[in-house]
Design an enzyme around this catalytic site. Structure first.
Site, PDB file in Angstrom:
ATOM      1  N   GLY A 123     -11.145   2.259  35.738  1.00  0.00           N
ATOM      2  CA  GLY A 123     -11.936   2.830  34.646  1.00  0.00           C
ATOM      3  C   GLY A 123     -13.217   2.098  34.577  1.00  0.00           C
ATOM      4  N   ASN A 163      -4.288   4.462  52.498  1.00  0.00           N
ATOM      5  CA  ASN A 163      -4.213   3.482  51.416  1.00  0.00           C
ATOM      6  C   ASN A 163      -3.580   2.133  52.171  1.00  0.00           C
ATOM      7  OD1 ASN A 163      -3.660   2.081  49.222  1.00  0.00           O
ATOM      8  ND2 ASN A 163      -2.687   3.719  48.157  1.00  0.00           N
ATOM      9  N   THR A 206      -8.089  -0.246  43.036  1.00  0.00           N
ATOM     10  CA  THR A 206      -7.998  -0.968  41.930  1.00  0.00           C
ATOM     11  C   THR A 206      -7.963  -2.727  42.176  1.00  0.00           C
ATOM     12  OG1 THR A 206      -5.588  -0.741  41.904  1.00  0.00           O
ATOM     13  CG2 THR A 206      -6.774   0.757  40.727  1.00  0.00           C
ATOM     14  N   CYS A 263      -3.228  -0.736  47.858  1.00  0.00           N
ATOM     15  CA  CYS A 263      -2.857  -0.730  46.645  1.00  0.00           C
ATOM     16  C   CYS A 263      -2.495  -2.237  46.337  1.00  0.00           C
ATOM     17  CB  CYS A 263      -1.392  -0.228  46.537  1.00  0.00           C
ATOM     18  SG  CYS A 263      -0.502  -0.189  45.154  1.00  0.00           S
ATOM     19  N   ASN A 280      -2.730  -0.261  36.010  1.00  0.00           N
ATOM     20  CA  ASN A 280      -1.285   0.412  36.229  1.00  0.00           C
ATOM     21  C   ASN A 280      -0.485  -0.336  37.528  1.00  0.00           C
ATOM     22  OD1 ASN A 280      -0.986   1.644  39.300  1.00  0.00           O
ATOM     23  ND2 ASN A 280      -3.149   1.671  39.015  1.00  0.00           N
ATOM     24  N   ALA A 281       0.801  -0.359  37.165  1.00  0.00           N
ATOM     25  CA  ALA A 281       1.551  -0.555  38.300  1.00  0.00           C
ATOM     26  C   ALA A 281       2.780   0.210  38.547  1.00  0.00           C
ATOM     27  CB  ALA A 281       2.236  -2.023  37.914  1.00  0.00           C
TER      28      ALA A 281
HETATM   29  O1  RRO Z   1       1.176   3.812  42.786  1.00  0.00           O
HETATM   30  C1  RRO Z   1       0.504   2.577  42.542  1.00  0.00           C
HETATM   31  O2  RRO Z   1       1.000   1.683  41.699  1.00  0.00           O
HETATM   32  C2  RRO Z   1      -0.771   2.492  42.917  1.00  0.00           C
HETATM   33  C3  RRO Z   1      -1.514   2.794  44.175  1.00  0.00           C
HETATM   34 BR1  RRO Z   1      -0.319   3.813  45.602  1.00  0.00          BR
HETATM   35  C4  RRO Z   1      -2.771   2.370  44.294  1.00  0.00           C
HETATM   36  O3  RRO Z   1      -3.067   2.620  45.692  1.00  0.00           O
HETATM   37  N1  RRO Z   1      -3.408   1.911  43.343  1.00  0.00           N
HETATM   38  C5  RRO Z   1      -2.975   1.552  42.635  1.00  0.00           C
HETATM   39  O4  RRO Z   1      -3.623   1.051  41.610  1.00  0.00           O
HETATM   40  N2  RRO Z   1      -1.533   1.940  42.174  1.00  0.00           N
END
Ligand code: RRO
Length: 296
Positions: free
Chosen positions: A214, A125, A190, A128, A73-74
């Site tokens: 995952g 956090n 991640t 990210c 994810n992004a």
């Molecule tokens: O929102 C994101 O893109 C995101 C966050 Br805040 C995070 O802490 N970790 C991640 O993989 N995506």
């Protein structure tokens, strides 16, 4: 399989949970209704989507790529900022942990101040992997981890710090958070990753790269929890690829006192009931007996 006995409540890093299974930040954490649904589905606690000092729309799409046994994810930290307080105010008294981010200690303290009344505690956090100026840019520098953790631990509320695996030494970052007053460490966020579409001859995600989660990252998470357990004395919450009761026990043997479940929830929110049905079946041993036992 080893099973656990569940006491009336489980206390980890100053937060009382209903069991050892927590919803990880980012999945189903964007509304009060969805967080409540996850709690009612058997989660011991829930972490909100990360909230920052200003509203953010997130990265341009595609933002999620589902692979075999993994997700990249992004999202780009999309969040409504201060308006989110209205979502979790009705959940006051429940095990809701506010995930917060900022670019510096002052921003962390400001965002924390909005949730002082409603949240059971904070998850910072600092991890990210694709957040310009936020996230892992802070979490890969132990001095910045220290300053941001210090700013929020001054509130007196429980502060968990979610760490990035994208560093040479996660133990140094965890130790900095511990020195600054963190009540628990969460490992891991991640893993930096990307895929390229060979048809389109360009990256699959709109942002280019993103974060891998995952099943594929479970062994990375276990090793990070292991390293933190060796280096630190505060509780650790294991996160990354947990999808079965046996994964929970393995994380605990590495040193986790509880676990967070993220990507596996994408296959159904009943994952909490499924795992706890197995984890707490039979006579069961106490979690204290299992946590870190593989180090002995
Ligand atoms: O929102 C994101 O893109 C995101 C966050 Br805040 C995070 O802490 N970790 C991640 O993989 N995506």
């Amino acid at each position: 399989m080893i099973t656990l006995n569940l006491k009336d409540s489980v206390s980890v890093g100053g937060i009382d949970l209903k069991n050892h299974l927590i919803l990880a930040a980012g999945v189903l954490g964007t509304t009060g209704a969805s967080l409540n649904r996850v709690l009612e589905s058997g989660a011991g606690g829930v972490v909100t989507k990360s909230i920052g000092p200003y509203p953010k729309e997130g990265h341009k799409g595609p933002c999620v790529q589902v692979l075999d046994g993994a997700v990249i994810n992004a999202m780009g930290l999309p969040n409504p900022s201060r308006d989110f307080t209205e979502e979790i105010a009705p959940l006051k008294g429940k095990p809701v942990i506010a995930s917060i981010f900022g670019a510096n200690p002052e921003e962390f303290a400001e965002v924390a101040s909005w949730f002082m009344d409603s949240a059971a505690g904070f998850e910072l956090n600092v991890s990210c992997p694709h957040a310009e100026g936020y996230g892992a840019q802070i979490g890969s520098d132990p001095d910045l981890v220290y300053e941001c953790t210090r700013a929020v631990s001054k509130t007196g509320k429980p502060v968990w710090v979610k760490l990035t695996p994208n560093v040479t030494s996660i133990a140094d970052c965890g130790a900095a958070a511990e020195r600054a007053g963190a009540s628990a460490l969460v490992a891991i966020n991640t893993v930096r990753a990307m895929r390229i579409s060979t048809d389109l001859r360009k990256p699959m995600l709109g942002n280019g790269s993103g974060g891998l989660s995952g099943d594929a990252i479970f062994p990375i998470a276990v090793k990070c929890v292991w390293d933190l357990y060796e280096a630190c004395d505060i509780p650790i919450v294991g996160c990354g690829g947990v999808s079965s009761a046996d994964n929970v026990i393995e994380m605990m043997m590495a040193g986790a006192s509880a676990v967070e479940i993220g990507s596996a929830v994408l296959n159904g929110v009943d994952i909490f009931e499924k795992i706890s049905g197995e984890l707490y079946s039979g006579d069961g041993v106490s979690a204290e007996e299992i946590v870190g036992c593989a180090h002995e």
